[in-house]
Design a protein around this motif. Structure first.
Motif: not given
Length: 271
Positions: A138-167
């Motif tokens: 995120l510190s490199e200022l990408p346009a977006s980062i899409h986190v995808a995981n076999r268990t969707e809830q874990r991906a959501v939790e990771l995004a919540v832990q790193n709040p950013s409009s780019k996630l």
């Protein structure tokens, strides 16, 4: 002579001693670096014994990164976000914990000429490996980062832990869009398999597997078959994260290129 080591179980396969020995010779640092296979239920005791013998710092690999996180008296921001520690420093009775994995990944990607600013990134996996690299990416200022995981809830939790409009977070079966860079941080690589995503997602993208091997990793082989523009494995990340640890301990930053070239040649010769 100053003492350092890597803790893990198993650990005999580790390339860390070779890497840090080359770094020390290159930068003329008086230090020794060994391996310590701590019992699965005896990590804290093993670290204490190493400190008692004069150890000044250590790397930590599987399965002890979370235990190292709990053991540290003070944590870097990177370690706090990752909830895992791979670098320990010992000073005046206190243990300082850091996580250099993310910086190592970013450093290797830049060395490989991969553009991160404004890039559309797909990160596969939401476990410890992914947690350790989100903030540096995120510190490199990408346009977006899409986190995808076999268990969707874990991906959501990771995004919540790193709040950013780019996630963005989703399950592996619910990924949409086009990507410039696809990073495989999933546990599938460790098992020699491939995440179950649709092939077109990696077409024309640079694909990076955090796992490294003497031959093409299963993920990178699959990515090539799907039309990836380029594939890179994680050997450079290993060396670059080690260089970050070395700089923390010794205050000098080694040149990673000759070490990467040596290890690659060594791996190729072993085939």
């Amino acid at each position: 002579m100053d003492q350092y080591a890597v803790f893990g179980n198993p650990i005999s396969h580790s390339k860390s001693p070779a890497i840090h020995t080359m770094f020390a010779k290159q930068t003329q640092q008086a230090m020794e670096y060994g391996v310590i296979e701590a019992p699965l239920d005896g990590f804290e005791k093993a670290v204490g014994e190493f400190i008692h013998r004069g150890g000044q710092g250590a790397n930590v690999t599987l399965p002890f990164k979370q235990q190292a996180f709990a053991l540290a008296d003070q944590l870097s921001e990177a370690a706090r976000l990752a909830e895992a520690v791979n670098t320990l420093s010992f000073n005046k009775g206190r243990i300082y914990g850091d996580n250099t994995d993310g910086k190592g990944l970013v450093a290797d990607l830049k060395l490989q000429g991969v553009t991160l600013t404004d890039a559309r990134i797909l990160l596969l996996g939401a476990g410890g490996a992914a947690r350790g690299v989100i903030a540096p990416l995120l510190s490199e200022l990408p346009a977006s980062i899409h986190v995808a995981n076999r268990t969707e809830q874990r991906a959501v939790e990771l995004a919540v832990q790193n709040p950013s409009s780019k996630l963005v977070a989703s399950g592996l079966d619910n990924i949409e869009g086009e990507f410039d860079l696809v990073i495989n941080a999933s546990s599938a690589s460790l098992a020699g398999s491939v995440p179950s995503i649709r092939g077109p997602l990696v077409a024309d993208a640079v694909c990076y597997d955090m796992v490294y091997a003497a031959t093409v990793t299963p993920f990178n082989l699959w990515a090539r078959q799907q039309g990836a523009s380029r594939t890179i494995d994680g050997l450079g990340m290993l060396v670059c994260q080690a260089a970050e640890s070395f700089a923390i301990w010794r205050g000098v930053r080694p040149d990673v290129n000759p070490v990467m070239q040596f290890l690659r040649a060594q791996m190729t010769q072993s085939l």
